[in-house]
Design an enzyme around this catalytic site. Structure first.
Site, PDB file in Angstrom:
ATOM      1  N   TYR A   1       0.834  -1.209   0.000  1.00 20.41           N
ATOM      2  CA  TYR A   1       0.000   0.000   0.000  1.00 20.41           C
ATOM      3  C   TYR A   1       0.869   1.259   0.000  1.00 20.41           C
ATOM      4  CZ  TYR A   1      -3.237   3.579   1.550  1.00 20.41           C
ATOM      5  OH  TYR A   1      -3.968   4.737   1.631  1.00 20.41           O
TER       6      TYR A   1
ATOM      7  N   HIS B   1       0.621  13.145  -6.019  1.00 24.00           N
ATOM      8  CA  HIS B   1       0.243  12.210  -4.958  1.00 24.00           C
ATOM      9  C   HIS B   1       1.219  11.021  -4.913  1.00 24.00           C
ATOM     10  CE1 HIS B   1      -3.532  11.946  -2.411  1.00 24.00           C
ATOM     11  NE2 HIS B   1      -2.944  10.808  -2.079  1.00 24.00           N
TER      12      HIS B   1
ATOM     13  N   ARG C   1       7.106   8.822   1.315  1.00 27.51           N
ATOM     14  CA  ARG C   1       7.421   7.437   1.705  1.00 27.51           C
ATOM     15  C   ARG C   1       8.648   7.289   2.607  1.00 27.51           C
ATOM     16  NH1 ARG C   1       5.491   7.493  -3.463  1.00 27.51           N
ATOM     17  NH2 ARG C   1       3.744   6.137  -3.995  1.00 27.51           N
TER      18      ARG C   1
HETATM   19  C1  LIG Z   1       1.043   5.696   2.196  1.00 28.32           C
HETATM   20  C2  LIG Z   1       0.694   7.038   1.623  1.00 28.32           C
HETATM   21  C3  LIG Z   1      -0.450   7.675   2.056  1.00 28.32           C
HETATM   22  C4  LIG Z   1      -0.788   8.927   1.546  1.00 28.32           C
HETATM   23  N1  LIG Z   1      -1.900   9.564   2.029  1.00 28.32           N
HETATM   24  C5  LIG Z   1      -2.188  10.817   1.602  1.00 28.32           C
HETATM   25  C6  LIG Z   1      -3.285  11.526   2.173  1.00 28.32           C
HETATM   26  O1  LIG Z   1      -3.982  11.045   3.045  1.00 28.32           O
HETATM   27  N2  LIG Z   1      -3.503  12.789   1.700  1.00 28.32           N
HETATM   28  C7  LIG Z   1      -2.737  13.365   0.731  1.00 28.32           C
HETATM   29  O2  LIG Z   1      -2.980  14.503   0.336  1.00 28.32           O
HETATM   30  N3  LIG Z   1      -1.691  12.710   0.197  1.00 28.32           N
HETATM   31  C8  LIG Z   1      -1.395  11.465   0.610  1.00 28.32           C
HETATM   32  N4  LIG Z   1      -0.303  10.815   0.079  1.00 28.32           N
HETATM   33  C9  LIG Z   1       0.563  11.492  -0.914  1.00 28.32           C
HETATM   34  C10 LIG Z   1       1.698  12.278  -0.229  1.00 28.32           C
HETATM   35  O3  LIG Z   1       1.212  13.431   0.398  1.00 28.32           O
HETATM   36  C11 LIG Z   1       2.741  12.768  -1.232  1.00 28.32           C
HETATM   37  O4  LIG Z   1       2.109  13.496  -2.251  1.00 28.32           O
HETATM   38  C12 LIG Z   1       3.630  11.683  -1.837  1.00 28.32           C
HETATM   39  O5  LIG Z   1       3.828  10.597  -0.965  1.00 28.32           O
HETATM   40  C13 LIG Z   1       4.999  12.295  -2.197  1.00 28.32           C
HETATM   41  O6  LIG Z   1       5.777  11.419  -2.909  1.00 28.32           O
HETATM   42  P1  LIG Z   1       6.990  10.543  -2.275  1.00 28.32           P
HETATM   43  O7  LIG Z   1       6.327   9.469  -1.485  1.00 28.32           O
HETATM   44  O8  LIG Z   1       7.665  10.058  -3.509  1.00 28.32           O
HETATM   45  O9  LIG Z   1       7.862  11.451  -1.447  1.00 28.32           O
HETATM   46  C14 LIG Z   1       0.037   9.549   0.565  1.00 28.32           C
HETATM   47  C15 LIG Z   1       1.198   8.895   0.133  1.00 28.32           C
HETATM   48  C16 LIG Z   1       1.537   7.651   0.653  1.00 28.32           C
HETATM   49  C17 LIG Z   1       2.805   6.991   0.178  1.00 28.32           C
END
Ligand SMILES: Cc1cc2nc3c(=O)[nH]c(=O)nc-3n(C[C@H](O)[C@H](O)[C@H](O)COP(=O)(O)O)c2cc1C
Length: 376
Positions: free
Chosen positions: A51, A272, A327
């Site tokens: 996930y 995202h 992440r």
């Molecule tokens: C496990 C997970 C849960 C996430 N949940 C949300 C969330 O609840 N709301 C949101 O705006 N973005 C969410 N995101 C997106 C993150 O805010 C972000 O845009 C993204 O993880 C950035 O990329 P990176 O993981 O490569 O640093 C989520 C990302 C991951 C990996």
């Protein structure tokens, strides 16, 4: 007397083994943030790991977020006399110690038993701003209690406007100083890894901090997120709580322009983490055109694939004011609880400071496009 029909013995409900993320609380040694993914895979249960790590569709955007950074060469200026670069940045009335913040993510309990409390404590120890997410396992008040310093609240806009207002007012009362409205995930985009793993976040076990379990306001699965979101909703947030609104998920200059015209106090360039629209571009690839259109009127936050100090430098050179990390923070949490989160953020801070020293930039304002190779 006829005998009462025998009630068939009820089939035992298949009990999934209780979910448990990492439990260690320790500093972690980091060679590079990419390595953490494989290490975290050893401690996060398979469904939860899938996930966190996966993206939507064929994961092209997820891969491109990382690859696009690597196509931007940095041209240093040596003999610049820089030894102790200044990493501080002003943002929406605050001074942050560094231009690196924690991206909003739901369900930190998937990574570690301390859930968002661990992340909040680790971000506070590293003096980093944290964005708490609507679908957190702990409540926004519990997160705020572990994070007295800089924090914003991310909103999945509820279709129940009364609940939306209540959530926004709770965030303000708890000390969050801005609202990050996520625009790109009103509809869930298929994550093939979760489908293959038949994985659904065990919210009942881990906790749905901000909304009553199973209630009409259930937001974590997006079923009660307002679908036909419009720019009027930015105005609603402003009226409901008076906090500045940052729109997250902007990937086009036109959208950025409208956001500013409709009252956004910040533009958050993001796809995202490759988890939303299939085929969306890498965030860093669209940043230059967005920054040109924004022209310094409001701050720009960028996330997606930031893994090294050089990535922070590239993003700032192309017009971002701060970057957010997703992440790797959850992997640090899985491997070391709050201390692991601190390790990740401090690693990125130190790596960025080193890039500034090597490139020859004394402060963040000095980091401009002039430091990038014209071949980009
Ligand atoms: C496990 C997970 C849960 C996430 N949940 C949300 C969330 O609840 N709301 C949101 O705006 N973005 C969410 N995101 C997106 C993150 O805010 C972000 O845009 C993204 O993880 C950035 O990329 P990176 O993981 O490569 O640093 C989520 C990302 C991951 C990996």
């Amino acid at each position: 007397m006829p005998r009462a029909p025998k009630t068939p013995a009820s089939k035992p409900f298949p009990q999934a083994a209780p979910y448990q993320g990492g439990t260690a609380v320790q500093k972690i040694s980091i060679i590079n943030l990419g390595d953490l993914e494989a290490e975290a895979k050893q401690v996060i249960p398979a469904g939860g790991f899938g996930y966190i790590a996966s993206g939507s569709g064929d994961e092209w955007t997820l891969r491109e977020n990382l690859a696009a950074f690597q196509r931007i060469p940095i041209e240093p200026r040596y003999l610049s006399g820089v030894s102790a670069p200044d990493l501080t940045v002003s943002l929406l009335g605050m001074t942050l110690s560094m231009p690196i913040i924690v991206a909003p993510m739901g369900s930190h309990g998937l990574a570690h038993v301390s859930k968002e409390e661990g992340t909040a404590k680790g971000a506070e120890a590293a003096d980093a701003l944290m964005v708490a997410a609507t679908p957190s396992n702990l409540s926004l008040e519990q997160i705020a209690a572990a994070k007295p310093g800089a924090k914003w609240f991310q909103l999945y806009f509820p279709s129940d406007l009364g609940f939306a207002r209540e959530l926004l007012q709770r965030a303000k009362a708890a000390g969050y100083t801005a609202i990050v409205l996520t625009a790109d995930t009103v509809w869930a985009s298929p994550r093939e890894t979760n489908l293959r793993n038949k994985f659904k976040t065990p919210m009942i076990q881990l906790g749905k901090g901000n909304v009553p379990l199973g209630g009409a306001e259930a937001l974590a699965d997006l079923s009660n997120v307002k679908k036909a979101l419009t720019w009027d909703d930015v105005g609603f947030i402003d009226k409901a709580c008076g906090l500045p609104v940052i729109v997250k998920g902007i990937l086009s200059p036109t959208n950025a322009k409208t956001a500013i015209e409709r009252g956004a106090a910040g533009i958050y360039v993001s796809n995202h983490g490759g988890r939303a629209l299939i085929g969306a571009p890498a965030s860093i690839a669209v940043l230059p055109r967005i920054a040109e259109g924004v022209d310094g009127r409001v701050p720009i936050i960028l996330d997606g694939g930031v893994r090294r100090g050089a990535d922070v430098f590239r993003a700032l050179a192309l017009g971002a004011n701060v970057v957010a990390v997703g992440r790797p923070v959850l992997y640090g949490l899985a491997l070391g609880g709050w201390m692991g989160v601190q390790s990740v953020l401090e690693y990125l801070r130190d790596d960025f400071a080193l890039v500034m020293k090597l490139a020859g930039t004394q402060d963040l304002r000095a980091i401009t496009r002039d430091y990038l190779s014209p071949i980009f």
